[in-house]
Every structure is written in C-alpha cells, then in structure tokens.
Design a protein around this motif. Sequence first.
Motif, PDB file in Angstrom:
ATOM      1  N   VAL A  37     -17.487  43.174  29.286  1.00  0.00           N
ATOM      2  CA  VAL A  37     -18.315  43.505  30.373  1.00  0.00           C
ATOM      3  C   VAL A  37     -17.448  43.136  31.578  1.00  0.00           C
ATOM      4  O   VAL A  37     -17.909  43.931  32.403  1.00  0.00           O
ATOM      5  CB  VAL A  37     -19.517  41.909  30.171  1.00  0.00           C
ATOM      6  N   LYS A  41     -17.168  46.376  34.696  1.00  0.00           N
ATOM      7  CA  LYS A  41     -17.229  45.926  35.931  1.00  0.00           C
ATOM      8  C   LYS A  41     -16.088  46.325  36.873  1.00  0.00           C
ATOM      9  O   LYS A  41     -16.236  46.763  38.145  1.00  0.00           O
ATOM     10  CB  LYS A  41     -17.666  44.397  36.401  1.00  0.00           C
ATOM     11  N   SER A 124     -19.271  39.379  37.486  1.00  0.00           N
ATOM     12  CA  SER A 124     -19.685  39.507  36.071  1.00  0.00           C
ATOM     13  C   SER A 124     -19.517  38.323  35.205  1.00  0.00           C
ATOM     14  O   SER A 124     -19.437  37.965  34.186  1.00  0.00           O
ATOM     15  CB  SER A 124     -18.289  40.368  35.395  1.00  0.00           C
ATOM     16  N   PRO A 127     -22.951  37.556  33.420  1.00  0.00           N
ATOM     17  CA  PRO A 127     -23.209  38.549  32.557  1.00  0.00           C
ATOM     18  C   PRO A 127     -22.220  38.304  31.342  1.00  0.00           C
ATOM     19  O   PRO A 127     -22.518  38.262  30.244  1.00  0.00           O
ATOM     20  CB  PRO A 127     -23.009  39.729  33.179  1.00  0.00           C
ATOM     21  N   CYS A 128     -20.892  37.952  31.757  1.00  0.00           N
ATOM     22  CA  CYS A 128     -19.919  37.842  30.616  1.00  0.00           C
ATOM     23  C   CYS A 128     -20.114  36.601  30.024  1.00  0.00           C
ATOM     24  O   CYS A 128     -20.236  36.663  28.418  1.00  0.00           O
ATOM     25  CB  CYS A 128     -18.641  37.738  31.223  1.00  0.00           C
ATOM     26  N   ALA A 131     -23.162  37.349  27.564  1.00  0.00           N
ATOM     27  CA  ALA A 131     -22.896  38.238  26.532  1.00  0.00           C
ATOM     28  C   ALA A 131     -21.888  37.435  25.215  1.00  0.00           C
ATOM     29  O   ALA A 131     -22.414  37.744  24.304  1.00  0.00           O
ATOM     30  CB  ALA A 131     -22.196  39.347  26.925  1.00  0.00           C
TER      31      ALA A 131
END
Length: 143
Positions: A37, A41, A124, A127-128, A131
Amino acid sequence: MAKANIKMPEEFLLKVSRLADQTDVILPKVLEVGGEVVLDKVKGNLSKVVGKGTKYPSKSTGELLSSLGLSSAKQDRNGNFNVKVGFAEPRSDGESNAKLASIIEYGKHGQPAKPFLKPARNSSRKPCINAMVAKLEEEIEKI
C-alpha cells in the motif's frame, strides 16, 4: 482476599495457541500487504513530481521510479519484523538513487523541494493499517 477462577473456552485457547505457533509465518505476510500500500502511494507521488516544474526540459530516464521497490519481511536482532520501501542501488550511470531521491524530496541550492516520501507516508498510514488488519484477520480465520 477474594479469589476468582475464569475458564476460557477450549476452542479459543487452542486458536490462540496455534496463532502463537504461526506468528513467524503470519507477520511477514501482513507486513508485506501493508508495504505494498505504501509502495503504491510512493510510486504515485514520485511519478507526479519527477521532471515537473523544472526550468529546463526533463532528462528523466525513469530509472529512479523503476528502482523503487519493497523488501521482503525480515526479522532484526531485536526480534521485530520489518519491511522497507526504498531504491535499488546503483544506477547505470554510477550515481546513487538514494541521493537523487533525497535531492527531489528536500531540494538543493537552486532546486526547490518536491516532497514525495513524507506526503506518501502521511496519506497511506490509515489505508496501510486497514490493509494489514484485514490480512491479519484473514490469516487468523485460516487457523
């Protein structure tokens, strides 16, 4: 003094025990998903700033962008697992990719900074984490 005995469900205890046995397998998978991820980015940010806003025509070869990658998850001497997003070395012209990335990120005399790493890290983060949590839950369900 009061005393309380709490009995955990047998299934839960077995799952936790199997999870402990599998951490060396699960953690690298989880970290690599999170690293992907961040890598995406960083690549996106780098491609937006390379060769843009220069006084002279860009001489970009794409080598810096293509050298950007993700290491496999490795355990350090403290027992912590790590993945790293970075640049492969050396370049075909003998220069250092890390040096060029640093110049782009922080600028130099006569060349303004065009940050791409710090904004990628900041944007990020959530989102990281999401995930990695999803991958961890997926791996736990397999146990």
